[in-house]
Design a protein around this motif. Structure first.
Motif, mmCIF file in Angstrom:
data_model
loop_
_atom_site.group_PDB
_atom_site.id
_atom_site.type_symbol
_atom_site.label_atom_id
_atom_site.label_comp_id
_atom_site.label_asym_id
_atom_site.label_seq_id
_atom_site.Cartn_x
_atom_site.Cartn_y
_atom_site.Cartn_z
ATOM 1 N N THR A 1 -20.713 94.820 96.452
ATOM 2 C CA THR A 1 -21.832 95.752 96.260
ATOM 3 C C THR A 1 -21.558 97.070 96.956
ATOM 4 O O THR A 1 -21.804 98.146 96.394
ATOM 5 N N GLU A 2 -21.052 97.014 98.173
ATOM 6 C CA GLU A 2 -20.767 98.241 98.921
ATOM 7 C C GLU A 2 -19.762 99.115 98.183
ATOM 8 O O GLU A 2 -19.926 100.335 98.096
ATOM 9 N N ALA A 3 -18.705 98.497 97.659
ATOM 10 C CA ALA A 3 -17.685 99.263 96.943
ATOM 11 C C ALA A 3 -18.262 99.882 95.671
ATOM 12 O O ALA A 3 -17.998 101.051 95.363
ATOM 13 N N GLU B 1 -22.280 96.871 82.688
ATOM 14 C CA GLU B 1 -21.189 96.003 82.251
ATOM 15 C C GLU B 1 -20.062 95.997 83.286
ATOM 16 O O GLU B 1 -19.435 94.959 83.539
ATOM 17 N N THR B 2 -19.810 97.180 83.866
ATOM 18 C CA THR B 2 -18.781 97.278 84.904
ATOM 19 C C THR B 2 -19.143 96.420 86.105
ATOM 20 O O THR B 2 -18.297 95.703 86.669
ATOM 21 N N TRP B 3 -20.407 96.483 86.526
ATOM 22 C CA TRP B 3 -20.850 95.697 87.676
ATOM 23 C C TRP B 3 -20.684 94.201 87.417
ATOM 24 O O TRP B 3 -20.201 93.459 88.301
ATOM 25 N N LEU B 4 -21.053 93.746 86.238
ATOM 26 C CA LEU B 4 -20.947 92.317 85.925
ATOM 27 C C LEU B 4 -19.494 91.852 85.997
ATOM 28 O O LEU B 4 -19.203 90.758 86.497
ATOM 29 N N GLN B 5 -18.576 92.696 85.514
ATOM 30 C CA GLN B 5 -17.157 92.347 85.590
ATOM 31 C C GLN B 5 -16.665 92.403 87.028
ATOM 32 O O GLN B 5 -15.938 91.525 87.499
ATOM 33 N N TRP B 6 -17.069 93.449 87.740
ATOM 34 C CA TRP B 6 -16.630 93.666 89.113
ATOM 35 C C TRP B 6 -17.107 92.539 90.026
ATOM 36 O O TRP B 6 -16.371 92.088 90.908
ATOM 37 N N ALA B 7 -18.324 92.073 89.817
ATOM 38 C CA ALA B 7 -18.893 91.028 90.673
ATOM 39 C C ALA B 7 -18.125 89.711 90.557
ATOM 40 O O ALA B 7 -18.197 88.873 91.454
ATOM 41 N N ALA B 8 -17.407 89.541 89.455
ATOM 42 C CA ALA B 8 -16.661 88.299 89.246
ATOM 43 C C ALA B 8 -15.207 88.395 89.718
ATOM 44 O O ALA B 8 -14.458 87.419 89.639
ATOM 45 N N ILE C 1 -12.078 99.403 84.914
ATOM 46 C CA ILE C 1 -13.091 98.620 84.197
ATOM 47 C C ILE C 1 -14.017 99.544 83.414
ATOM 48 O O ILE C 1 -14.310 99.316 82.231
ATOM 49 N N THR C 2 -14.484 100.595 84.080
ATOM 50 C CA THR C 2 -15.413 101.533 83.446
ATOM 51 C C THR C 2 -14.790 102.186 82.226
ATOM 52 O O THR C 2 -15.434 102.324 81.174
ATOM 53 N N THR C 3 -13.532 102.590 82.335
ATOM 54 C CA THR C 3 -12.854 103.250 81.221
ATOM 55 C C THR C 3 -12.718 102.321 80.027
ATOM 56 O O THR C 3 -12.979 102.719 78.882
ATOM 57 N N ARG C 4 -12.326 101.091 80.279
ATOM 58 C CA ARG C 4 -12.175 100.139 79.181
ATOM 59 C C ARG C 4 -13.514 99.885 78.482
ATOM 60 O O ARG C 4 -13.586 99.827 77.249
ATOM 61 N N GLN C 5 -14.560 99.723 79.281
ATOM 62 C CA GLN C 5 -15.886 99.506 78.699
ATOM 63 C C GLN C 5 -16.331 100.732 77.898
ATOM 64 O O GLN C 5 -16.942 100.609 76.827
ATOM 65 N N ALA C 6 -16.050 101.924 78.423
ATOM 66 C CA ALA C 6 -16.454 103.159 77.749
ATOM 67 C C ALA C 6 -15.703 103.342 76.430
ATOM 68 O O ALA C 6 -16.283 103.775 75.425
ATOM 69 N N ILE C 7 -14.408 103.029 76.411
ATOM 70 C CA ILE C 7 -13.627 103.135 75.174
ATOM 71 C C ILE C 7 -14.201 102.203 74.118
ATOM 72 O O ILE C 7 -14.370 102.581 72.945
ATOM 73 N N ARG C 8 -14.510 100.982 74.528
ATOM 74 C CA ARG C 8 -15.079 100.009 73.583
ATOM 75 C C ARG C 8 -16.403 100.521 73.017
ATOM 76 O O ARG C 8 -16.640 100.473 71.807
ATOM 77 N N ARG C 9 -17.251 101.031 73.895
ATOM 78 C CA ARG C 9 -18.552 101.527 73.444
ATOM 79 C C ARG C 9 -18.393 102.784 72.587
ATOM 80 O O ARG C 9 -19.131 102.988 71.621
ATOM 81 N N LEU C 10 -17.446 103.646 72.948
ATOM 82 C CA LEU C 10 -17.242 104.885 72.198
ATOM 83 C C LEU C 10 -16.854 104.593 70.756
ATOM 84 O O LEU C 10 -17.290 105.296 69.832
ATOM 85 N N ARG C 11 -16.073 103.566 70.550
ATOM 86 C CA ARG C 11 -15.684 103.203 69.186
ATOM 87 C C ARG C 11 -16.894 102.747 68.379
ATOM 88 O O ARG C 11 -17.024 103.068 67.195
ATOM 89 N N THR C 12 -17.794 102.018 69.025
ATOM 90 C CA THR C 12 -19.023 101.587 68.349
ATOM 91 C C THR C 12 -19.921 102.788 68.065
ATOM 92 O O THR C 12 -20.483 102.920 66.972
ATOM 93 N N LEU C 13 -20.049 103.681 69.054
ATOM 94 C CA LEU C 13 -20.907 104.854 68.888
ATOM 95 C C LEU C 13 -20.401 105.765 67.780
ATOM 96 O O LEU C 13 -21.190 106.404 67.080
ATOM 97 N N GLY C 14 -19.090 105.841 67.622
ATOM 98 C CA GLY C 14 -18.528 106.678 66.569
ATOM 99 C C GLY C 14 -19.036 106.266 65.203
ATOM 100 O O GLY C 14 -19.341 107.116 64.356
ATOM 101 N N ARG C 15 -19.159 104.963 64.994
ATOM 102 C CA ARG C 15 -19.666 104.474 63.707
ATOM 103 C C ARG C 15 -21.151 104.798 63.562
ATOM 104 O O ARG C 15 -21.619 105.153 62.480
ATOM 105 N N ARG C 16 -21.907 104.685 64.657
ATOM 106 C CA ARG C 16 -23.337 104.988 64.602
ATOM 107 C C ARG C 16 -23.584 106.464 64.327
ATOM 108 O O ARG C 16 -24.508 106.832 63.587
ATOM 109 N N ARG C 17 -22.779 107.324 64.914
ATOM 110 C CA ARG C 17 -23.010 108.758 64.779
ATOM 111 C C ARG C 17 -22.723 109.260 63.371
ATOM 112 O O ARG C 17 -23.163 110.344 62.987
#
Length: 298
Positions: A11-13, A41-48, A64-80
């Motif tokens: 948590t501190e980190a 999503e990053t926190w859930l991965q980090w906590a484990a 972790i954050t970058t990987r999650q963001a890339i995944r989400r960005l690909r989904t958002l591209g389709r929505r936009r």
């Protein structure tokens, strides 16, 4: 947060680097709401994660954050692709220290975020991590699942792409305030002369209502056409409005209010002293971060 949570190393980190992680995700996505989801999503991965195997907490969290963001960005591209009208980034009311950090303010400006939208997800990640956060190719490689040599090539390609599209010429906060002041006067009075003096011939006006609020459904291009849109005073905004200066995404902007309630935000792009872009965000789903300051970090 309980005493136990405050002393938990994971948590501190995470808390220590939270502003940095949010900034990475926001620059990747152009959306504060999606950036917050990525942090969850990053926190859930980090906590484990077994922290005993992690040598650099900051680098691991950014990965972790970058990987999650890339995944989400690909989904958002389709929505936009089905978004109603022009899509604009979600504006943030930023703290004064963001405006004082010129490099950070430039990287989160509305104009730059729109440029980053033209990059592919991996290119955007590499550009943000390299150019904004000064990470080495070796540090970036595991975050995007590429070799350092491949990351170097992607960075070169992304840098050239952004350089061809980013605002040209040094811009000061004073020039941005002057441009917004002229815009403010034009909106309030319908007198466009002060605005015409600083509008570029190829100025572009974009309005984002998200299909919920009235806004231009297509970009309005050219000084004459933009002038006609604004010449009706507050009519183009759908009613009587007031505007107040604020720092949004690290730069001077105007928060527009109707009957005291936030109705939207206006930001500008300036190239070589002239306004080349006017961005008006009215989509209610994008205005929640205008009620409180957001801390960003490099």
């Amino acid at each position: 947060m309980s005493e136990e949570e405050r002393t938990d190393p994971a948590t501190e980190a995470f808390v220590a680097h939270r502003n940095l992680l949010f900034t990475v995700a926001y620059e990747m996505l152009g959306s504060a709401a999606d950036a917050e989801d990525v942090l969850q999503e990053t926190w859930l991965q980090w906590a484990a994660v077994d922290l005993g195997t992690v040598h650099d907490h900051r680098a691991f969290l950014v990965r972790i954050t970058t990987r999650q963001a890339i995944r989400r960005l690909r989904t958002l591209g389709r929505r936009r692709e089905s978004y109603v009208g022009p899509w604009l980034p979600e504006p943030l009311l930023t703290t004064p220290d963001v405006a004082e950090n010129v490099e950070l303010a430039d990287s989160v400006s509305m104009a730059m975020l729109l440029v980053l939208e033209t990059l592919a997800p991996t290119e955007r990640a590499v550009f943000v991590l390299r150019e904004v956060f000064d990470m080495s190719y070796t540090e970036i490689a595991p975050a995007v699942d590429k070799s350092p040599a491949a990351v170097r090539q992607i960075a070169h390609r992304a840098r050239a792409h952004v350089a061809a599209r980013r605002p040209r010429g040094a811009v000061s906060a004073a020039h941005a305030r002057e441009a917004l002041g002229a815009f403010h006067r034009a909106v309030e009075t319908g007198d466009l002369q002060s605005l015409l003096d600083i509008l570029a011939p190829d100025v572009v006006f974009l309005g984002d209502g998200g299909g919920v609020k009235q806004a231009t459904l297509r970009p309005i291009v050219g000084v004459d056409r933009v002038a006609r849109v604004l010449s009706g005073g507050t009519g183009w905004m759908g009613g009587h409005a007031s505007a107040e200066p604020a720092h949004v995404n690290g730069w001077p902007a105007l928060i527009i209010r109707l009957d005291g309630q936030v109705d939207g935000v206006v930001a500008v792009r300036i190239d070589n002293g002239l306004v080349t872009g006017l961005y008006y965000v009215r989509n209610p789903d994008k205005l929640s971060h205008l009620h409180r300051e957001t801390a960003l970090d490099r």
